[in-house]
Design a protein around this motif. Structure first.
Motif, PDB file in Angstrom:
ATOM      1  N   VAL A 323       0.907  -1.203  -0.134  1.00 12.77           N
ATOM      2  CA  VAL A 323      -0.125  -0.091   0.114  1.00 12.77           C
ATOM      3  C   VAL A 323       0.836   1.213  -0.051  1.00 12.77           C
ATOM      4  N   ALA A 324       0.731   2.171  -0.818  1.00 16.84           N
ATOM      5  CA  ALA A 324       1.325   3.268  -0.859  1.00 16.84           C
ATOM      6  C   ALA A 324       0.615   4.325  -0.113  1.00 16.84           C
ATOM      7  N   ALA A 325       1.120   4.436   1.169  1.00 13.82           N
ATOM      8  CA  ALA A 325       0.656   5.660   2.257  1.00 13.82           C
ATOM      9  C   ALA A 325       1.548   6.739   2.121  1.00 13.82           C
ATOM     10  N   TRP A 326       1.099   7.596   1.382  1.00 13.19           N
ATOM     11  CA  TRP A 326       1.929   9.091   1.129  1.00 13.19           C
ATOM     12  C   TRP A 326       1.656   9.675   2.481  1.00 13.19           C
ATOM     13  N   VAL A 327       2.689  10.072   2.799  1.00 14.94           N
ATOM     14  CA  VAL A 327       2.860  11.216   3.993  1.00 14.94           C
ATOM     15  C   VAL A 327       3.979  11.813   4.295  1.00 14.94           C
ATOM     16  N   GLY A 328       4.251  13.040   4.610  1.00  9.30           N
ATOM     17  CA  GLY A 328       5.656  13.583   4.772  1.00  9.30           C
ATOM     18  C   GLY A 328       6.338  13.486   5.997  1.00  9.30           C
ATOM     19  N   THR A 329       7.406  14.227   6.189  1.00 10.45           N
ATOM     20  CA  THR A 329       8.288  13.938   7.381  1.00 10.45           C
ATOM     21  C   THR A 329       7.729  14.618   8.666  1.00 10.45           C
ATOM     22  N   GLY A 330       6.524  15.378   8.712  1.00  9.70           N
ATOM     23  CA  GLY A 330       5.876  15.938   9.611  1.00  9.70           C
ATOM     24  C   GLY A 330       4.943  14.863  10.329  1.00  9.70           C
ATOM     25  N   VAL A 331       4.896  13.415   9.824  1.00 11.87           N
ATOM     26  CA  VAL A 331       3.946  12.607  10.453  1.00 11.87           C
ATOM     27  C   VAL A 331       3.971  12.186  11.992  1.00 11.87           C
ATOM     28  N   PRO A 332       4.962  12.672  12.542  1.00 14.01           N
ATOM     29  CA  PRO A 332       4.849  12.241  14.334  1.00 14.01           C
ATOM     30  C   PRO A 332       3.691  13.187  14.843  1.00 14.01           C
ATOM     31  N   HIS A 333       3.338  14.489  13.937  1.00 13.77           N
ATOM     32  CA  HIS A 333       2.794  15.435  14.687  1.00 13.77           C
ATOM     33  C   HIS A 333       1.255  15.346  14.217  1.00 13.77           C
ATOM     34  N   ILE A 334       1.061  14.496  13.295  1.00 13.81           N
ATOM     35  CA  ILE A 334      -0.357  14.385  12.701  1.00 13.81           C
ATOM     36  C   ILE A 334      -1.424  14.027  13.724  1.00 13.81           C
ATOM     37  N   ARG A 335      -2.684  15.060  13.727  1.00 12.84           N
ATOM     38  CA  ARG A 335      -3.706  14.884  14.583  1.00 12.84           C
ATOM     39  C   ARG A 335      -5.001  14.420  14.109  1.00 12.84           C
ATOM     40  N   SER A 336      -5.789  13.640  14.667  1.00 11.47           N
ATOM     41  CA  SER A 336      -7.000  13.425  14.219  1.00 11.47           C
ATOM     42  C   SER A 336      -8.098  14.478  14.879  1.00 11.47           C
ATOM     43  N   GLY A 337      -9.354  14.280  14.194  1.00  8.29           N
ATOM     44  CA  GLY A 337     -10.475  15.452  14.715  1.00  8.29           C
ATOM     45  C   GLY A 337     -10.638  16.307  13.583  1.00  8.29           C
ATOM     46  N   PRO A 338     -11.759  17.377  13.736  1.00  8.72           N
ATOM     47  CA  PRO A 338     -12.322  18.025  12.892  1.00  8.72           C
ATOM     48  C   PRO A 338     -11.282  18.873  12.155  1.00  8.72           C
ATOM     49  N   ALA A 339     -11.200  19.089  10.863  1.00  9.08           N
ATOM     50  CA  ALA A 339     -10.352  19.910  10.169  1.00  9.08           C
ATOM     51  C   ALA A 339     -10.039  21.325  10.565  1.00  9.08           C
ATOM     52  N   VAL A 340     -11.246  21.954  11.279  1.00  9.80           N
ATOM     53  CA  VAL A 340     -10.952  23.271  11.497  1.00  9.80           C
ATOM     54  C   VAL A 340     -10.350  23.166  12.749  1.00  9.80           C
ATOM     55  N   ASP A 341     -10.282  22.499  13.827  1.00 17.77           N
ATOM     56  CA  ASP A 341      -9.595  22.233  15.026  1.00 17.77           C
ATOM     57  C   ASP A 341      -8.118  22.119  14.660  1.00 17.77           C
ATOM     58  N   ILE A 342      -7.942  21.017  13.510  1.00 18.72           N
ATOM     59  CA  ILE A 342      -6.511  21.095  13.301  1.00 18.72           C
ATOM     60  C   ILE A 342      -5.648  22.213  12.612  1.00 18.72           C
ATOM     61  N   LEU A 343      -6.690  23.006  11.792  1.00 19.90           N
ATOM     62  CA  LEU A 343      -5.996  24.288  11.172  1.00 19.90           C
ATOM     63  C   LEU A 343      -5.700  25.351  12.168  1.00 19.90           C
ATOM     64  N   ARG A 344      -6.933  25.465  13.238  1.00 16.12           N
ATOM     65  CA  ARG A 344      -6.604  26.303  14.366  1.00 16.12           C
ATOM     66  C   ARG A 344      -5.330  26.052  15.205  1.00 16.12           C
ATOM     67  N   TRP A 345      -5.001  24.787  15.178  1.00 15.92           N
ATOM     68  CA  TRP A 345      -3.973  24.491  16.269  1.00 15.92           C
ATOM     69  C   TRP A 345      -2.509  24.777  15.397  1.00 15.92           C
ATOM     70  N   LEU A 346      -2.624  24.489  14.205  1.00 15.69           N
ATOM     71  CA  LEU A 346      -1.402  24.773  13.348  1.00 15.69           C
ATOM     72  C   LEU A 346      -0.959  26.141  13.222  1.00 15.69           C
ATOM     73  N   THR A 347      -2.029  27.120  13.443  1.00 18.73           N
ATOM     74  CA  THR A 347      -1.823  28.540  13.376  1.00 18.73           C
ATOM     75  C   THR A 347      -1.800  29.249  14.575  1.00 18.73           C
ATOM     76  N   GLY A 348      -1.896  28.218  15.683  1.00 19.33           N
ATOM     77  CA  GLY A 348      -1.604  28.637  17.217  1.00 19.33           C
ATOM     78  C   GLY A 348      -2.901  29.440  17.681  1.00 19.33           C
ATOM     79  N   THR A 349      -3.985  29.345  17.188  1.00 19.27           N
ATOM     80  CA  THR A 349      -5.364  29.981  17.646  1.00 19.27           C
ATOM     81  C   THR A 349      -6.158  28.705  18.188  1.00 19.27           C
ATOM     82  N   GLY A 350      -5.650  27.489  18.357  1.00 15.53           N
ATOM     83  CA  GLY A 350      -6.640  26.585  18.772  1.00 15.53           C
ATOM     84  C   GLY A 350      -5.739  25.953  19.850  1.00 15.53           C
ATOM     85  N   GLU A 351      -6.426  24.921  20.733  1.00 15.91           N
ATOM     86  CA  GLU A 351      -5.985  24.204  21.736  1.00 15.91           C
ATOM     87  C   GLU A 351      -4.769  23.467  21.501  1.00 15.91           C
ATOM     88  N   ALA A 352      -3.736  23.487  22.376  1.00 13.97           N
ATOM     89  CA  ALA A 352      -2.145  22.860  22.037  1.00 13.97           C
ATOM     90  C   ALA A 352      -2.453  21.337  22.238  1.00 13.97           C
TER      91      ALA A 352
END
Length: 352
Positions: A323-352
């Protein structure tokens, strides 16, 4: 002014062909004040039109592959040899080399580009099309860029090497997407044959900023708020594009085997670049298959076409090695959940 300068959130949802990109993920990006992309690669024009009609969140982008050249007889022979050597791996799925070799006759190296370009322009004229169209695997010609501009569509070019910048600027693109070596999935090399640059993203972005006066979006391996914030301070950078960071989002269309492999890689991160699954350099979760098969010919999309049924059969059987499971080197930090929450976390405006 480019749309990238008007976003309230500087983290863009990158296009991820093959399933992860969905209209729901695009809508989530808009809800977060960002811009999401549909991935037109591998879709038919009708499928792409259906996805565009399903976006309801406002401005969005579409990514299309630049047409690739048809393979020579020598290259096709190399693909047939590669497939024949897979015989023992194929037998467990009831697939024969002849089954796969027969698929070579149906390969469209343009990925139906002309029909999809027409669909995008028609959608824009119809009031539901994208605000941005980005190109990967090369740069479109002047006439194609002008046609998109004529419909009020911005054109972004993805580059993985500073040498790709002048042709993009000459064609009249509006934004340069700089893709570094940590990116998941296929590298945006101009040709199939070239070996991707391993110049670090920050260095590559600096090189691009030195030769072009256009907004830059940077991508590849950026997976934490600190990395995003740092990248936004680089010269010329207006936004960060994240794809792998959204692979486990609720709205992503990532397949279950792909999700399982990414979750496993979070605990034991090990990714590698390979041609084994498609013929074109791409980064994904390291498997025994990609480690063993370093002999895949650089003949994309032909290798990709013959390996498609193998990857699908392996996924159905739970055999993750194929199986070709494409993913980048940031894989240790990938989160589950609603995309809005993930995006807000990445911008520093959501929960840590």
């Amino acid at each position: 002014m480019s749309i990238v300068r008007t976003l309230s959130s500087p983290v863009i949802v990158a296009p991820m062909a093959g399933g992860p990109s969905t209209p729901a993920l695009v809508d989530a990006a808009a809800a977060a004040g960002s811009l999401g992309f549909l991935a037109g690669g591998y879709l038919g024009a009708g499928e792409l039109d259906g996805q565009m009609r399903s976006v309801h969140g406002g401005a969005y982008g579409v990514n299309l592959f630049c047409p690739q050249r048809a393979a020579s007889s020598v290259e096709l022979a190399a693909v047939r040899t590669y497939v024949e050597q897979l015989g023992p791996s194929l037998s467990r799925y009831g697939i024969t080399p002849a089954d796969l070799i027969g698929r070579l006759r149906t390969v469209d190296p343009t990925d139906a580009f002309a029909a999809k370009l027409e669909a995008v322009c028609a959608a824009r004229a119809g009031g539901y099309g994208p605000a941005v169209v980005s190109c990967t695997f090369g740069v479109w010609n002047d006439a194609e860029v002008e046609r998109l501009h004529g419909h009020g569509i911005e054109v972004w070019a993805t580059v993985a090497d500073v040498r790709a910048v002048p042709p993009a600027v000459s064609a009249g693109v509006d934004v340069i997407v700089v893709q570094g070596p940590g990116a998941g999935g296929h590298r945006a090399t101009r040709t199939v044959e070239e070996t991707p640059s391993d110049v670090p993203l920050e260095v590559l972005a600096g090189e691009v900023a030195d030769v072009v006066d256009l907004p830059l979006v940077v991508a590849g391996g950026l997976g934490t708020p600190a990395e995003v914030a740092a990248a936004l301070r680089w010269p010329g950078v207006c936004a960060v594009s994240c794809g792998s960071a959204l692979l486990l989002a609720d709205e992503a269309g990532t397949s279950q085997p792909h999700r399982d492999m990414v979750r496993g890689a979070r605990e034991c991160p090990d990714t590698a670049v390979t041609r084994a699954y498609s013929g074109r350099p791409a980064r994904g979760v390291r498997t025994g298959f990609m480690t063993e098969r370093t002999d895949a010919p650089a003949v994309y999309p032909y290798v990709n076409a013959v390996m498609g049924p193998v990857r699908s059969a392996a996924a159905r059987s739970g055999d993750h090695d194929l199986v070709a499971a494409w993913v980048g080197t940031g894989v240790p930090h990938i989160r589950s959940g609603p995309a809005v929450d993930i995006l807000r976390w990445l911008t520093g405006t959501g929960e840590a």
